[in-house]
Design a protein around this motif. Structure first.
Motif, PDB file in Angstrom:
ATOM      1  N   PHE A 141      34.324  40.486  46.765  1.00 42.32           N
ATOM      2  CA  PHE A 141      35.527  41.308  46.709  1.00 42.32           C
ATOM      3  C   PHE A 141      36.681  40.443  46.212  1.00 42.32           C
ATOM      4  CE2 PHE A 141      32.887  43.233  50.017  1.00 42.32           C
ATOM      5  CZ  PHE A 141      32.839  44.549  49.571  1.00 42.32           C
ATOM      6  N   VAL A 142      37.346  40.923  45.172  1.00 42.13           N
ATOM      7  CA  VAL A 142      38.431  40.162  44.546  1.00 42.13           C
ATOM      8  C   VAL A 142      39.752  40.887  44.807  1.00 42.13           C
ATOM      9  CG1 VAL A 142      39.337  39.168  42.425  1.00 42.13           C
ATOM     10  CG2 VAL A 142      36.860  39.440  42.719  1.00 42.13           C
ATOM     11  N   LYS A 143      40.671  40.192  45.472  1.00 38.26           N
ATOM     12  CA  LYS A 143      42.008  40.739  45.701  1.00 38.26           C
ATOM     13  C   LYS A 143      42.953  40.208  44.632  1.00 38.26           C
ATOM     14  CE  LYS A 143      45.338  42.882  47.646  1.00 38.26           C
ATOM     15  NZ  LYS A 143      45.387  44.332  47.357  1.00 38.26           N
ATOM     16  N   TYR A 144      43.524  41.126  43.861  1.00 39.79           N
ATOM     17  CA  TYR A 144      44.544  40.767  42.866  1.00 39.79           C
ATOM     18  C   TYR A 144      45.908  41.115  43.452  1.00 39.79           C
ATOM     19  CZ  TYR A 144      40.572  41.027  39.617  1.00 39.79           C
ATOM     20  OH  TYR A 144      39.368  40.855  38.983  1.00 39.79           O
ATOM     21  N   TYR A 145      46.813  40.165  43.458  1.00 41.07           N
ATOM     22  CA  TYR A 145      48.174  40.469  43.874  1.00 41.07           C
ATOM     23  C   TYR A 145      49.128  39.562  43.111  1.00 41.07           C
ATOM     24  CZ  TYR A 145      47.817  36.402  47.086  1.00 41.07           C
ATOM     25  OH  TYR A 145      47.662  35.149  47.625  1.00 41.07           O
ATOM     26  N   LYS A 146      50.389  39.928  43.130  1.00 40.15           N
ATOM     27  CA  LYS A 146      51.377  39.154  42.390  1.00 40.15           C
ATOM     28  C   LYS A 146      52.588  38.873  43.266  1.00 40.15           C
ATOM     29  CE  LYS A 146      50.011  40.594  37.754  1.00 40.15           C
ATOM     30  NZ  LYS A 146      50.416  41.162  36.443  1.00 40.15           N
ATOM     31  N   GLU A 147      53.154  37.699  43.083  1.00 38.35           N
ATOM     32  CA  GLU A 147      54.388  37.322  43.758  1.00 38.35           C
ATOM     33  C   GLU A 147      55.532  37.349  42.756  1.00 38.35           C
ATOM     34  OE1 GLU A 147      53.603  33.547  45.544  1.00 38.35           O
ATOM     35  OE2 GLU A 147      52.350  34.397  47.144  1.00 38.35           O
ATOM     36  N   LYS A 148      56.689  37.777  43.235  1.00 38.71           N
ATOM     37  CA  LYS A 148      57.846  37.922  42.357  1.00 38.71           C
ATOM     38  C   LYS A 148      58.760  36.705  42.479  1.00 38.71           C
ATOM     39  CE  LYS A 148      60.079  41.905  42.144  1.00 38.71           C
ATOM     40  NZ  LYS A 148      61.012  43.017  42.486  1.00 38.71           N
ATOM     41  N   LYS A 149      59.137  36.174  41.340  1.00 38.45           N
ATOM     42  CA  LYS A 149      60.056  35.045  41.282  1.00 38.45           C
ATOM     43  C   LYS A 149      61.285  35.440  40.476  1.00 38.45           C
ATOM     44  CE  LYS A 149      60.336  30.236  39.645  1.00 38.45           C
ATOM     45  NZ  LYS A 149      59.598  29.137  38.951  1.00 38.45           N
ATOM     46  N   LYS A 164      48.129  36.078  41.671  1.00 41.62           N
ATOM     47  CA  LYS A 164      47.460  35.390  42.772  1.00 41.62           C
ATOM     48  C   LYS A 164      46.130  36.099  43.041  1.00 41.62           C
ATOM     49  CE  LYS A 164      50.885  32.532  43.776  1.00 41.62           C
ATOM     50  NZ  LYS A 164      50.774  31.063  43.774  1.00 41.62           N
ATOM     51  N   TYR A 165      45.223  35.398  43.709  1.00 39.62           N
ATOM     52  CA  TYR A 165      43.892  35.950  43.952  1.00 39.62           C
ATOM     53  C   TYR A 165      43.401  35.540  45.339  1.00 39.62           C
ATOM     54  CZ  TYR A 165      44.226  35.872  38.860  1.00 39.62           C
ATOM     55  OH  TYR A 165      44.663  36.010  37.570  1.00 39.62           O
ATOM     56  N   GLU A 166      42.556  36.395  45.884  1.00 44.73           N
ATOM     57  CA  GLU A 166      41.824  36.049  47.100  1.00 44.73           C
ATOM     58  C   GLU A 166      40.404  36.563  46.942  1.00 44.73           C
ATOM     59  OE1 GLU A 166      42.513  37.192  51.669  1.00 44.73           O
ATOM     60  OE2 GLU A 166      43.856  35.680  50.859  1.00 44.73           O
ATOM     61  N   PHE A 167      39.446  35.762  47.408  1.00 40.86           N
ATOM     62  CA  PHE A 167      38.035  36.102  47.212  1.00 40.86           C
ATOM     63  C   PHE A 167      37.323  36.169  48.566  1.00 40.86           C
ATOM     64  CE2 PHE A 167      39.507  33.644  43.544  1.00 40.86           C
ATOM     65  CZ  PHE A 167      39.298  34.577  42.531  1.00 40.86           C
ATOM     66  N   ILE A 168      36.605  37.270  48.771  1.00 39.38           N
ATOM     67  CA  ILE A 168      35.851  37.480  50.003  1.00 39.38           C
ATOM     68  C   ILE A 168      34.413  37.805  49.629  1.00 39.38           C
ATOM     69  CG2 ILE A 168      35.576  38.958  52.041  1.00 39.38           C
ATOM     70  CD1 ILE A 168      38.607  39.404  51.973  1.00 39.38           C
ATOM     71  N   LEU A 169      33.483  37.183  50.331  1.00 38.60           N
ATOM     72  CA  LEU A 169      32.063  37.398  50.058  1.00 38.60           C
ATOM     73  C   LEU A 169      31.424  38.109  51.250  1.00 38.60           C
ATOM     74  CD1 LEU A 169      30.301  36.533  47.604  1.00 38.60           C
ATOM     75  CD2 LEU A 169      29.332  34.782  49.084  1.00 38.60           C
ATOM     76  N   LEU A 170      30.680  39.170  50.958  1.00 37.77           N
ATOM     77  CA  LEU A 170      29.878  39.860  51.971  1.00 37.77           C
ATOM     78  C   LEU A 170      28.436  39.394  51.825  1.00 37.77           C
ATOM     79  CD1 LEU A 170      29.708  42.033  54.203  1.00 37.77           C
ATOM     80  CD2 LEU A 170      29.223  43.701  52.398  1.00 37.77           C
ATOM     81  N   LYS A 171      27.972  38.650  52.825  1.00 31.77           N
ATOM     82  CA  LYS A 171      26.622  38.041  52.793  1.00 31.77           C
ATOM     83  C   LYS A 171      25.987  38.175  54.170  1.00 31.77           C
ATOM     84  CE  LYS A 171      24.462  33.584  51.506  1.00 31.77           C
ATOM     85  NZ  LYS A 171      23.803  33.175  52.758  1.00 31.77           N
ATOM     86  N   ASP A 172      24.805  38.748  54.190  1.00 34.62           N
ATOM     87  CA  ASP A 172      24.089  38.942  55.469  1.00 34.62           C
ATOM     88  C   ASP A 172      24.954  39.693  56.475  1.00 34.62           C
ATOM     89  OD1 ASP A 172      21.941  37.497  54.415  1.00 34.62           O
ATOM     90  OD2 ASP A 172      22.804  35.592  55.092  1.00 34.62           O
ATOM     91  N   VAL A 178      36.018  32.807  50.221  1.00 33.91           N
ATOM     92  CA  VAL A 178      35.435  31.861  49.268  1.00 33.91           C
ATOM     93  C   VAL A 178      36.493  31.500  48.226  1.00 33.91           C
ATOM     94  CG1 VAL A 178      32.993  32.425  49.574  1.00 33.91           C
ATOM     95  CG2 VAL A 178      34.380  33.831  48.049  1.00 33.91           C
ATOM     96  N   ASN A 179      37.640  31.058  48.703  1.00 30.87           N
ATOM     97  CA  ASN A 179      38.741  30.695  47.816  1.00 30.87           C
ATOM     98  C   ASN A 179      38.610  29.277  47.255  1.00 30.87           C
ATOM     99  OD1 ASN A 179      40.099  33.162  48.088  1.00 30.87           O
ATOM    100  ND2 ASN A 179      41.096  32.484  49.971  1.00 30.87           N
ATOM    101  N   THR A 180      37.735  28.478  47.841  1.00 32.43           N
ATOM    102  CA  THR A 180      37.612  27.079  47.416  1.00 32.43           C
ATOM    103  C   THR A 180      36.145  26.729  47.149  1.00 32.43           C
ATOM    104  OG1 THR A 180      37.298  26.193  49.655  1.00 32.43           O
ATOM    105  CG2 THR A 180      39.579  26.486  48.887  1.00 32.43           C
ATOM    106  N   LYS A 181      35.975  25.658  46.415  1.00 34.73           N
ATOM    107  CA  LYS A 181      34.625  25.155  46.130  1.00 34.73           C
ATOM    108  C   LYS A 181      33.919  24.767  47.431  1.00 34.73           C
ATOM    109  CE  LYS A 181      32.262  21.552  43.424  1.00 34.73           C
ATOM    110  NZ  LYS A 181      32.465  20.402  42.517  1.00 34.73           N
ATOM    111  N   LYS A 182      34.649  24.167  48.354  1.00 39.57           N
ATOM    112  CA  LYS A 182      34.067  23.745  49.630  1.00 39.57           C
ATOM    113  C   LYS A 182      33.507  24.946  50.391  1.00 39.57           C
ATOM    114  CE  LYS A 182      35.275  21.360  53.943  1.00 39.57           C
ATOM    115  NZ  LYS A 182      36.372  20.679  54.695  1.00 39.57           N
ATOM    116  N   GLU A 183      34.244  26.067  50.390  1.00 37.76           N
ATOM    117  CA  GLU A 183      33.787  27.266  51.100  1.00 37.76           C
ATOM    118  C   GLU A 183      32.542  27.851  50.439  1.00 37.76           C
ATOM    119  OE1 GLU A 183      38.069  28.883  52.869  1.00 37.76           O
ATOM    120  OE2 GLU A 183      37.509  29.319  50.798  1.00 37.76           O
ATOM    121  N   ILE A 184      32.463  27.787  49.122  1.00 43.62           N
ATOM    122  CA  ILE A 184      31.287  28.292  48.411  1.00 43.62           C
ATOM    123  C   ILE A 184      30.070  27.409  48.683  1.00 43.62           C
ATOM    124  CG2 ILE A 184      30.323  28.766  46.131  1.00 43.62           C
ATOM    125  CD1 ILE A 184      33.192  29.477  45.248  1.00 43.62           C
TER     126      ILE A 184
END
Length: 223
Positions: A141-149, A164-172, A178-184
Motif C-alpha cells: 500500500f502506497v500513501k501519496y501525500y504532499k506538504e506545503k511550503k 511525500k510517501y509512506e509504504f505499508i506491506l500486508l504479509k501473512d 517498509v519505508n526503509t531498506k532495513k525494514e524491507i
C-alpha cells in the motif's frame, strides 16, 4: 483493520448497465453529487501542484455507499486526501470533493486506491492508499501525500508542494511499515542479495520516483 473491498472487476455488461442508468438519470441524481465544492487558489512555484500527478482529470471509477460508478472524470488531491470529481464534463469548471466517509475505493486509469482507516502500526496515516499486488499473496500500500511550503519570490507569495510517501506491506495477514531498506530486509532476510542488488542498480529511480522504486522492488522480490 483493512477497510476496503476485495472485488476487483466487473463484467463489461455490468459496467455498460451502470453507465446507462447514470447517463439517463442525470448526473444531478447520483448518490455522490452532494459533496462540497472543490476550490483551488494555489499560486505555485515551478508549476507544481497539490494533485497525484497533475491538474488534469482522468477517467476513473469509485465505489460509493457500496455502489460502483464508472466513466467519471476524477483527480486525487493528495494534499487534502480528497477525491475530486468533474461532474459535468471536461469543459465545465465545476469540481466537487466526494464525501470520503462513503468511499471504499476508487480507480484512476489502471491504478486502484483503497481507504485504510485503522492499522496497528506506529504513526499510521489514515486515508487513501494505492493498492499494489506484488505476488505471493503480498500487497503493498502506497500513501501519496504532499506538504506545503510557503515561498516569497519577487515579493509574491507562492507555495510549493513537496511529494511525500509512506509504504505499508500486508504479509501473512499482518501490516508492516517498509519505508526503509532495513525494514524491507527484516521482512525478507532470504532475499538480502536481491534487495542489495536492486538498490545498487536503481539508485537513480529511488531518488526520482520513490513510489515506483518500491513497487518494482517488492515485485522483484516476490516473483
Amino acid at each position: 483493520m483493512l477497510n476496503f473491498c476485495t472485488a476487483y472487476s466487473q463484467s463489461s455488461n455490468e459496467i455498460f448497465v451502470y453507465n446507462w442508468f447514470d447517463k439517463n438519470l442525470g448526473v444531478e441524481s447520483l448518490d455522490f453529487e452532494n459533496g462540497p465544492a472543490h476550490l483551488n487558489f494555489d499560486k505555485t512555484i515551478n508549476n507544481n501542484n497539490r494533485y497525484y500527478i497533475s491538474e488534469d482529470f482522468k477517467k476513473g471509477s469509485i465505489n460509493y455507499n457500496g455502489q460502483d460508478y464508472f466513466d467519471l472524470l476524477l483527480n486525487y488531491d493528495t494534499y487534502n486526501d480528497e477525491i475530486v470529481l468533474k461532474p459535468y464534463g471536461e469543459s465545465n469548471t465545476t469540481k466537487i470533493n466526494i464525501i470520503k466517509e462513503n468511499v471504499s475505493y476508487f480507480k484512476l486509469g489502471n491504478e486502484r486506491f483503497v481507504k485504510l482507516e485503522t492499522l496497528n502500526i506506529p504513526n499510521f496515516r489514515k486515508g487513501y492508499y494505492e493498492e499494489v499486488l506484488t505476488g505471493n499473496d503480498i500487497t503493498l500500500f502506497v500513501k501519496y501525500y504532499k506538504e506545503k511550503k510557503k515561498i516569497n519570490k519577487d515579493e509574491i507569495d507562492l507555495v510549493e508542494f513537496i511529494p511525500k510517501y509512506e509504504f505499508i506491506l500486508l504479509k501473512d495477514s499482518k501490516s508492516y511499515l517498509v519505508n526503509t531498506k532495513k525494514e524491507i530486509l527484516a521482512l525478507f532476510p532470504n532475499n538480502k542479495r536481491k534487495i542489495n542488488d536492486f538498490y545498487l542498480l536503481h539508485r537513480d529511480l529511488k531518488t526520482e520516483n520513490p513510489a515506483l522504486f518500491t513497487k518494482n522492488l517488492l515485485k522483484y522480490i516476490n516473483n
